[in-house]
Write an enzyme that holds these catalytic residues in place. Structure first.
Site, PDB file in Angstrom:
ATOM      1  N   TYR A 101       0.860  -1.188   0.000  1.00 30.49           N
ATOM      2  CA  TYR A 101       0.000   0.000   0.000  1.00 30.49           C
ATOM      3  C   TYR A 101       0.891   1.231   0.000  1.00 30.49           C
ATOM      4  O   TYR A 101       1.824   1.327   0.811  1.00 30.49           O
ATOM      5  CB  TYR A 101      -0.886   0.013   1.256  1.00 30.49           C
ATOM      6  CG  TYR A 101      -1.681   1.288   1.392  1.00 30.49           C
ATOM      7  CD1 TYR A 101      -2.977   1.370   0.890  1.00 30.49           C
ATOM      8  CD2 TYR A 101      -1.117   2.430   1.963  1.00 30.49           C
ATOM      9  CE1 TYR A 101      -3.692   2.554   0.965  1.00 30.49           C
ATOM     10  CE2 TYR A 101      -1.830   3.616   2.038  1.00 30.49           C
ATOM     11  CZ  TYR A 101      -3.109   3.673   1.534  1.00 30.49           C
ATOM     12  OH  TYR A 101      -3.812   4.847   1.596  1.00 30.49           O
ATOM     13  N   GLU A 185      -3.160   7.375  -4.378  1.00 28.25           N
ATOM     14  CA  GLU A 185      -3.110   6.152  -3.586  1.00 28.25           C
ATOM     15  C   GLU A 185      -3.020   4.956  -4.525  1.00 28.25           C
ATOM     16  O   GLU A 185      -3.716   4.918  -5.536  1.00 28.25           O
ATOM     17  CB  GLU A 185      -4.382   6.045  -2.747  1.00 28.25           C
ATOM     18  CG  GLU A 185      -4.421   4.802  -1.865  1.00 28.25           C
ATOM     19  CD  GLU A 185      -5.788   4.615  -1.204  1.00 28.25           C
ATOM     20  OE1 GLU A 185      -5.903   4.865   0.002  1.00 28.25           O
ATOM     21  OE2 GLU A 185      -6.723   4.226  -1.908  1.00 28.25           O
TER      22      GLU A 185
END
Ligand code: GDP
Ligand code: MN
Length: 376
Positions: A101, A185
């Site tokens: 992530y 993101e």
């Protein structure tokens, strides 16, 4: 404004971040051909501006072109957290070895950005962050210094990411700066079995205030995906579609937000946020009302106006104009207060429309609108 995954993917690609081969379509019939071009076995992904698509069944692997078409037919039209799927991205499947992530988000309070990264990416990152915060690294980024190779190495090290991600972290920062994003993101950023680092998903929030700097770029669609939001945007109204049944119109963002709360306090749910702004004209009121009334989810409408710059009689004139052009089939509860309220109320009294009633307080108006919505 939030971008769709396929738009984020394009920006990643332009900045040299590896992404799987993919094509987007709104027609399930085209999916078969796309799948064939991509080698047969593909991932079919719902394109909606919200996360959690995987868990909602909006990301599925199809073994061959025929299965891909069938899967696309199932995904198109699906509702994911209130977003209707109008397009799918068909992508080449990737053999994932590890999922990471990474994101950069604006930290307004601190006046800088924050790099958030974890070696445990994938669908459950929220749970990882909640239960084992130590598995998620947070590294402040000074906007003037940005993410240099050294900074990227620091982020990768803090999160336990492989050294190969350093280059991607630098490029991702370039995406943020060059595209005027408030958030980028990637979840998951993956390492493939062959050791490549690929962005398998992407979320980008652009700073709307910088949109003019990108106007020359033709490919970027700025249109909202909700047809009502698009209609409202075309009329320069500040409108956001919500899940409930009571349409809400007011003047000033603060008053409209309080009105949403009061409606919720009456046991009903607001169907939208609509701010007609300060100094709103009769025409703006008419435009706003026609957008709200055309929402099939709306069972009653609450108009809550506190006249300051906006004069209540202009608002009332706008309501009357809208009643004549839109021909509503739903009840309206109107509360006018402040500047020229008496004259505004008189305008509505004179029109004496059977579906319009007036209330003197915000609470009373919300209660009545909630009752009418429940009875409808
Ligand atoms: P989200 O649920 O909205 O965040 O959608 P994602 O695009 O992140 O997809 C959800 C999950 O599907 C990812 O975390 C991956 O585990 C998986 N996934 C997505 N694309 C692929 C792919 O090409 N191959 C494989 N094996 N899994 C994938
Ligand atoms: Mn994801």
């Amino acid at each position: 404004m939030d971008l769709f995954e396929h738009q984020a993917r394009e920006l990643f690609e332009e900045h040299g971040i590896l992404v799987p081969r993919a094509e987007v379509t709104d027609s399930s019939k085209e999916v078969r051909g796309i799948a064939r071009r991509l080698g047969g076995r593909v991932v079919v992904k719902a394109q909606v501006r919200t996360g959690g698509r995987g868990k909602a069944g909006g990301v599925r692997i199809a073994a061959d072109p025929a299965a891909a078409e069938l899967t696309a037919r199932q995904i198109l039209g699906m509702d994911i957290k209130g977003h209707t799927v109008r397009a799918v991205m068909v992508a080449e499947p990737v053999a994932i070895e590890s999922e990471f992530y990474v994101s950069y988000v604006l930290d307004r309070a601190a006046g800088r950005f924050l790099a958030i990264a974890s070696a445990e990416g994938g669908m459950d990152i929220e749970e990882v962050a909640a239960t084992r915060p130590e598995a998620v690294a947070r590294v402040p980024v000074d906007p003037a210094e940005g993410v240099t190779s050294a900074k990227a190495a620091e982020i990768a090290e803090a999160a336990g990411l492989p050294a190969r991600t350093v280059d991607v972290l630098v490029r991702l920062w370039e995406v943020l700066v060059r595209e005027d994003a408030l958030l980028v993101e990637v979840n998951p950023l993956v390492r493939t079995a062959r050791g490549q680092i690929l962005a398998l998903d992407g979320k980008i929030t652009l700073d709307d205030n910088a949109a003019f700097r990108h106007a020359r770029r033709g490919g970027r669609s700025l249109a909202p995906d909700d047809p009502l939001e698009a209609a409202a945007a075309a009329k320069s109204l500040t409108y956001v579609k919500l899940d409930g049944e009571v349409g809400v119109i007011g003047n000033g963002a603060g008053l409209v937000m309080s009105t949403l709360d009061v409606v919720a306090g009456c046991g009903a749910r607001p169907a939208n946020f609509l701010d007609i702004g300060g100094g709103a004209s009769a025409q703006i009121m008419a435009d706003g009302l026609s957008v709200v009334l055309s929402d099939p989810d709306v069972k009653s409408v609450l108009v809550n106006v506190f006249g300051g710059i906006t004069a209540c009689d202009a608002v009332a004139e706008g309501i009357v104009r809208a009643l004549d052009s839109v021909r509503p089939t739903k009840h309206l509860v109107v509360r006018l207060d402040g500047n020229n309220a008496a004259r505004g109320r008189a305008v509505l009294d004179a029109r004496a429309h059977p579906l319009v009633q007036q209330a003197t307080t915000m609470d009373g108006a919300a209660r009545r609108a909630a009752e009418l919505a429940h009875a409808a």
